[in-house]
Design a protein around this motif. Structure first.
Motif, PDB file in Angstrom:
ATOM      1  N   SER A   1       0.854  -1.186   0.000  1.00 24.70           N
ATOM      2  CA  SER A   1       0.000   0.000   0.000  1.00 24.70           C
ATOM      3  C   SER A   1       0.887   1.232   0.000  1.00 24.70           C
ATOM      4  CB  SER A   1      -0.921   0.001   1.230  1.00 24.70           C
ATOM      5  OG  SER A   1      -1.611   1.217   1.336  1.00 24.70           O
ATOM      6  N   CYS A   2       0.649   2.146  -0.935  1.00 29.81           N
ATOM      7  CA  CYS A   2       1.507   3.335  -1.052  1.00 29.81           C
ATOM      8  C   CYS A   2       1.392   4.218   0.182  1.00 29.81           C
ATOM      9  CB  CYS A   2       1.144   4.103  -2.318  1.00 29.81           C
ATOM     10  SG  CYS A   2      -0.547   4.718  -2.383  1.00 29.81           S
ATOM     11  N   ILE A   3       0.200   4.352   0.756  1.00 30.57           N
ATOM     12  CA  ILE A   3       0.037   5.210   1.917  1.00 30.57           C
ATOM     13  C   ILE A   3       0.688   4.597   3.144  1.00 30.57           C
ATOM     14  CG2 ILE A   3      -2.258   4.251   2.367  1.00 30.57           C
ATOM     15  CD1 ILE A   3      -1.012   7.821   3.100  1.00 30.57           C
ATOM     16  N   VAL A   4       0.620   3.275   3.305  1.00 26.44           N
ATOM     17  CA  VAL A   4       1.291   2.616   4.428  1.00 26.44           C
ATOM     18  C   VAL A   4       2.801   2.743   4.285  1.00 26.44           C
ATOM     19  CG1 VAL A   4       1.670   0.399   5.586  1.00 26.44           C
ATOM     20  CG2 VAL A   4      -0.627   1.040   4.828  1.00 26.44           C
ATOM     21  N   GLU A   5       3.318   2.624   3.067  1.00 19.60           N
ATOM     22  CA  GLU A   5       4.754   2.804   2.841  1.00 19.60           C
ATOM     23  C   GLU A   5       5.192   4.212   3.230  1.00 19.60           C
ATOM     24  OE1 GLU A   5       7.978   2.659  -0.866  1.00 19.60           O
ATOM     25  OE2 GLU A   5       5.889   2.030  -1.143  1.00 19.60           O
ATOM     26  N   MET A   6       4.386   5.227   2.894  1.00 24.24           N
ATOM     27  CA  MET A   6       4.707   6.601   3.272  1.00 24.24           C
ATOM     28  C   MET A   6       4.715   6.775   4.780  1.00 24.24           C
ATOM     29  SD  MET A   6       2.414   8.531   0.359  1.00 24.24           S
ATOM     30  CE  MET A   6       2.655  10.152   1.074  1.00 24.24           C
ATOM     31  N   ILE A   7       3.800   6.113   5.472  1.00 23.35           N
ATOM     32  CA  ILE A   7       3.742   6.209   6.934  1.00 23.35           C
ATOM     33  C   ILE A   7       4.987   5.600   7.560  1.00 23.35           C
ATOM     34  CG2 ILE A   7       2.497   5.383   8.968  1.00 23.35           C
ATOM     35  CD1 ILE A   7      -0.074   5.556   7.269  1.00 23.35           C
ATOM     36  N   LEU A   8       5.384   4.423   7.099  1.00 24.30           N
ATOM     37  CA  LEU A   8       6.549   3.746   7.674  1.00 24.30           C
ATOM     38  C   LEU A   8       7.835   4.538   7.405  1.00 24.30           C
ATOM     39  CD1 LEU A   8       5.685   0.056   6.673  1.00 24.30           C
ATOM     40  CD2 LEU A   8       5.319   1.166   8.883  1.00 24.30           C
ATOM     41  N   LEU A   9       7.977   5.067   6.203  1.00 22.54           N
ATOM     42  CA  LEU A   9       9.188   5.833   5.880  1.00 22.54           C
ATOM     43  C   LEU A   9       9.247   7.134   6.670  1.00 22.54           C
ATOM     44  CD1 LEU A   9       9.392   5.321   1.996  1.00 22.54           C
ATOM     45  CD2 LEU A   9      10.721   4.177   3.780  1.00 22.54           C
ATOM     46  N   TYR A  10       8.118   7.803   6.845  1.00 17.79           N
ATOM     47  CA  TYR A  10       8.114   9.056   7.601  1.00 17.79           C
ATOM     48  C   TYR A  10       8.414   8.810   9.079  1.00 17.79           C
ATOM     49  CZ  TYR A  10       6.497  13.446   9.618  1.00 17.79           C
ATOM     50  OH  TYR A  10       6.426  14.630  10.319  1.00 17.79           O
ATOM     51  N   ALA A  11       7.830   7.734   9.639  1.00 15.11           N
ATOM     52  CA  ALA A  11       8.119   7.410  11.040  1.00 15.11           C
ATOM     53  C   ALA A  11       9.595   7.077  11.235  1.00 15.11           C
ATOM     54  CB  ALA A  11       7.241   6.248  11.498  1.00 15.11           C
ATOM     55  N   HIS A  12      10.206   6.434  10.250  1.00 10.31           N
ATOM     56  CA  HIS A  12      11.632   6.126  10.340  1.00 10.31           C
ATOM     57  C   HIS A  12      12.478   7.394  10.220  1.00 10.31           C
ATOM     58  CE1 HIS A  12      15.356   3.861   9.878  1.00 10.31           C
ATOM     59  NE2 HIS A  12      15.604   4.515   8.744  1.00 10.31           N
ATOM     60  N   GLU A  13      12.031   8.332   9.383  1.00  8.11           N
ATOM     61  CA  GLU A  13      12.795   9.565   9.204  1.00  8.11           C
ATOM     62  C   GLU A  13      12.801  10.435  10.456  1.00  8.11           C
ATOM     63  OE1 GLU A  13      11.149  11.525   5.841  1.00  8.11           O
ATOM     64  OE2 GLU A  13      11.929  10.070   4.374  1.00  8.11           O
ATOM     65  N   ILE A  14      11.725  10.441  11.212  1.00  7.57           N
ATOM     66  CA  ILE A  14      11.671  11.282  12.419  1.00  7.57           C
ATOM     67  C   ILE A  14      12.295  10.597  13.619  1.00  7.57           C
ATOM     68  CG2 ILE A  14       9.640  12.506  11.576  1.00  7.57           C
ATOM     69  CD1 ILE A  14       7.903  10.846  13.393  1.00  7.57           C
ATOM     70  N   GLY A  15      12.908   9.426  13.413  1.00  2.00           N
ATOM     71  CA  GLY A  15      13.702   8.811  14.460  1.00  2.00           C
ATOM     72  C   GLY A  15      13.027   7.757  15.306  1.00  2.00           C
ATOM     73  N   LYS A  16      11.857   7.273  14.928  1.00  5.30           N
ATOM     74  CA  LYS A  16      11.197   6.236  15.715  1.00  5.30           C
ATOM     75  C   LYS A  16      11.809   4.871  15.389  1.00  5.30           C
ATOM     76  CE  LYS A  16       6.818   8.612  16.460  1.00  5.30           C
ATOM     77  NZ  LYS A  16       5.359   8.487  16.534  1.00  5.30           N
ATOM     78  N   GLN A  17      11.983   4.064  16.447  1.00 10.35           N
ATOM     79  CA  GLN A  17      12.601   2.751  16.329  1.00 10.35           C
ATOM     80  C   GLN A  17      11.509   1.682  16.347  1.00 10.35           C
ATOM     81  OE1 GLN A  17      15.895   2.469  15.764  1.00 10.35           O
ATOM     82  NE2 GLN A  17      16.098   4.715  15.937  1.00 10.35           N
ATOM     83  N   PHE A  18      11.371   0.943  15.256  1.00 13.40           N
ATOM     84  CA  PHE A  18      10.359  -0.101  15.157  1.00 13.40           C
ATOM     85  C   PHE A  18      10.798  -1.100  14.103  1.00 13.40           C
ATOM     86  CE2 PHE A  18       9.302   3.335  12.297  1.00 13.40           C
ATOM     87  CZ  PHE A  18       8.972   2.706  11.113  1.00 13.40           C
ATOM     88  N   ARG A  19      10.086  -2.213  14.052  1.00 14.80           N
ATOM     89  CA  ARG A  19      10.359  -3.265  13.079  1.00 14.80           C
ATOM     90  C   ARG A  19       9.110  -3.521  12.263  1.00 14.80           C
ATOM     91  NH1 ARG A  19      10.474  -9.059  13.372  1.00 14.80           N
ATOM     92  NH2 ARG A  19       9.896  -8.954  15.574  1.00 14.80           N
ATOM     93  N   VAL A  20       9.299  -3.878  10.992  1.00 15.31           N
ATOM     94  CA  VAL A  20       8.182  -4.071  10.071  1.00 15.31           C
ATOM     95  C   VAL A  20       8.118  -5.535   9.655  1.00 15.31           C
ATOM     96  CG1 VAL A  20       7.143  -3.384   7.874  1.00 15.31           C
ATOM     97  CG2 VAL A  20       8.433  -1.708   9.220  1.00 15.31           C
ATOM     98  N   VAL A  21       6.907  -6.093   9.681  1.00 12.09           N
ATOM     99  CA  VAL A  21       6.636  -7.442   9.182  1.00 12.09           C
ATOM    100  C   VAL A  21       5.805  -7.302   7.911  1.00 12.09           C
ATOM    101  CG1 VAL A  21       5.575  -9.674   9.633  1.00 12.09           C
ATOM    102  CG2 VAL A  21       6.715  -8.443  11.488  1.00 12.09           C
ATOM    103  N   VAL A  22       6.343  -7.737   6.794  1.00  6.24           N
ATOM    104  CA  VAL A  22       5.660  -7.652   5.500  1.00  6.24           C
ATOM    105  C   VAL A  22       5.062  -9.016   5.175  1.00  6.24           C
ATOM    106  CG1 VAL A  22       5.888  -7.143   3.043  1.00  6.24           C
ATOM    107  CG2 VAL A  22       7.233  -5.850   4.720  1.00  6.24           C
ATOM    108  N   ILE A  23       3.742  -9.076   5.067  1.00  2.00           N
ATOM    109  CA  ILE A  23       3.031 -10.300   4.693  1.00  2.00           C
ATOM    110  C   ILE A  23       2.716 -10.241   3.202  1.00  2.00           C
ATOM    111  CG2 ILE A  23       1.013 -11.734   5.137  1.00  2.00           C
ATOM    112  CD1 ILE A  23       2.882 -11.622   7.471  1.00  2.00           C
ATOM    113  N   ASP A  24       2.949 -11.317   2.514  1.00  2.00           N
ATOM    114  CA  ASP A  24       2.756 -11.341   1.063  1.00  2.00           C
ATOM    115  C   ASP A  24       1.975 -12.579   0.658  1.00  2.00           C
ATOM    116  OD1 ASP A  24       2.921 -10.334  -1.441  1.00  2.00           O
ATOM    117  OD2 ASP A  24       5.090 -10.553  -1.665  1.00  2.00           O
ATOM    118  N   SER A  25       1.504 -12.589  -0.579  1.00  2.00           N
ATOM    119  CA  SER A  25       0.758 -13.752  -1.094  1.00  2.00           C
ATOM    120  C   SER A  25       0.851 -13.779  -2.608  1.00  2.00           C
ATOM    121  CB  SER A  25      -0.708 -13.701  -0.658  1.00  2.00           C
ATOM    122  OG  SER A  25      -1.369 -12.613  -1.283  1.00  2.00           O
ATOM    123  N   ARG A  26       0.698 -14.948  -3.167  1.00  2.00           N
ATOM    124  CA  ARG A  26       0.629 -15.116  -4.604  1.00  2.00           C
ATOM    125  C   ARG A  26      -0.781 -14.739  -5.071  1.00  2.00           C
ATOM    126  NH1 ARG A  26       0.574 -19.788  -6.697  1.00  2.00           N
ATOM    127  NH2 ARG A  26       1.361 -19.027  -8.682  1.00  2.00           N
TER     128      ARG A  26
END
Length: 495
Positions: free
Chosen positions: A306-331
């Motif tokens: 999701s483009c909006i979720v990607e923007m949220i994760l990148l912005y949170a990383h840029e402002i210095g928040k420490q977290f981990r991301v789990v990416v779920i995928d499917s065929r």
């Protein structure tokens, strides 16, 4: 006191149309004339008819009615009663019909057009004769989803490219975007909507009003033909439908005093403003709201790309928040792989797994962020197939599910399942593994008559599995979706 003349005319049912003479009756008590029930009823009906006629027709109709009544004084009493009795309900019915006509017309405008049912053979044949894209229908479709269109992909690309400059009614920019929709080169709700709007913008700039035609009507017909072509290439998304409604509304509201160049410039500026306010700025507002729900040490799970979720994760990383991301995928699309590459390139700590392992990894997740193709009026989230499974597993583990969606994707429709309205993808996509010919064990089974292939594109997540919806209007619960729909439509009408 009334005179004998007035009482006699009232007994015949004509007292309301005569002048009352204030002459005294030589008696200490008023004289009462006994009337039957039918006569009293006829008198009441005549009074109602006169009031209704006065209200509907004004002073002229009152004068005409009084003239008619005085001219028929010599008529027989039964026919007079019959005419009066039949006049009252007809006037009342006409008043009721006139008062309800405008609201009913508005309701018909607001109602969405009926969707094409592809299990109706006669309608399908008519649509094929008018269609520009003559795609090949997929064989052995699932009976439950036969009302949805399903075609074999890649069968009309070269043929359509040769027709781009031969079919004059279609603009080349519209053809180009339609081919990209057909080939799957443009995917995602925002990307498809922006590409469609930019194609409309180019077509409007090159538009010339034919002689003896009105710009508003002719341009609306052109837009409708372009929409039909896009629908043939790929079914429209909810966001695209809302954008089309906005464009047609702006065309209908163009002042007649504007010249053609001024009207086209105004429409192009409206399209630019829609893209900027409803998509670009809306995404920035959603990012600001959603990052307040991310804390240091969180483990955030997302599904697909999701483009909006990607923007949220990148912005949170840029402002210095420490977290981990789990990416779920499917065929078969495996969209999460492209998202994973971009997140790793930015330095985020990520974990990648397929949807069959979501229940094993959910116990360490603290929050789920999901995108949406649309949100319906009852709070149901319509998104990429698999979102509902992830949301239900998260709800079972007491993990909050946050949906990120722009307000222009909201719709007043109410949907309870993903059967009546959905999109079917390429059936061959679930048979083949791209780039792995050694594991394509089902490659030679697509022509088997007893094998039915089903590749659903979207699913519906019930509102009880959603904790919060983040929009450009703020963070709301699923029960407040009708408020956003109402406010958005009101804002669109005022633009």
């Amino acid at each position: 006191m009334v005179s004998w003349e007035v009482m006699w005319e009232a007994e015949k049912g004509e007292g309301t149309a005569l002048e009352v003479k204030n002459e005294a009756i030589p008696s200490s008590k008023p004289l009462k004339v006994k009337t039957t029930k039918s006569e009293r009823r006829a008198l009441q009906e005549s009074q109602r008819a006169a009031k209704a006629a006065a209200k509907a027709e004004g002073n002229k109709s009152i004068a005409a009615a009084s003239g008619r009544v005085t001219s028929v004084k010599a008529a027989k009493q039964p026919s007079q009663k019959k005419d009066v009795a039949s006049a009252a309900p007809s006037v009342a019915a006409s008043e009721k019909k006139g008062s309800d006509r405008a609201p009913e017309k508005d309701r018909k405008k607001d109602a969405p057009p009926p969707r094409m049912q592809f299990d109706d053979k006669s309608r399908v044949e008519k649509a094929k004769r008018r269609a520009v894209v003559n795609q090949t229908e997929a064989r052995n479709r699932v009976e439950l989803f036969r009302h949805l269109p399903q075609y074999e992909q890649g069968t009309q690309g070269p043929d359509l490219e040769s027709k781009i400059f031969q079919l004059k009614p279609m603009h080349p920019a519209v053809y180009k975007v339609g081919l990209q929709f057909l080939a799957g080169d443009i995917s995602g709700g925002n990307a498809r909507c922006i590409a469609m709007l930019q194609a409309f913008q180019k077509a409007i700039k090159d538009y010339i009003t034919p002689p003896e035609k009105n710009l508003n009507r002719d341009l609306t017909a052109k837009i409708s033909s372009y929409v039909s072509f896009f629908t043939e290439c790929r079914p429209l998304s909810i966001s695209m439908g809302n954008a089309i409604r906005f464009i047609k509304n702006r065309i209908a509201k163009l002042p007649l005093s504007l010249s053609e160049s001024e009207a086209k410039a105004l429409l192009c500026s409206d399209i630019d403003r829609f893209i900027n306010e409803k998509i670009i700025v809306a995404d920035q507002v959603i990012v600001r709201h959603a990052t307040t729900k991310i804390r240091d040490g969180d483990v955030l799970l997302t599904y697909g790309a999701s483009c909006i979720v990607e923007m949220i994760l990148l912005y949170a990383h840029e402002i210095g928040k420490q977290f981990r991301v789990v990416v779920i995928d499917s065929r078969p699309r495996l969209e999460g792989q492209s998202l994973l590459r971009r997140l790793i390139a930015k330095g985020l700590s990520c974990t990648y797994t397929h949807i069959n392992a979501v229940s094993y990894i959910m116990h360490e997740v603290t929050g789920v962020f999901l995108g949406a193709s649309s949100v319906f009026s009852n709070g149901t989230v319509y998104s990429r197939v698999g979102n509902a499974s992830v949301a239900m597993v998260a709800n079972a583990f007491r993990v909050p599910v946050i949906i990120c969606c722009e307000a222009y994707k909201f719709h007043e429709r109410v949907q309870l399942d993903s059967i009546c309205f959905n999109e079917l993808g390429d059936p061959d996509a679930i048979l083949k593994v791209p780039g792995r010919m050694d594991v394509n064990y089902l490659d030679n089974l697509q022509n088997k008559e007893n094998l039915q292939l089903l590749n659903l594109m979207y699913d519906a997540t019930p509102s009880e599995y959603v904790s919060m919806i983040v929009t450009d209007y703020g963070m709301i619960p699923p029960t407040s979706v009708p408020v956003i729909v109402r406010e958005y439509r009101r804002e669109q009408l005022l633009m």
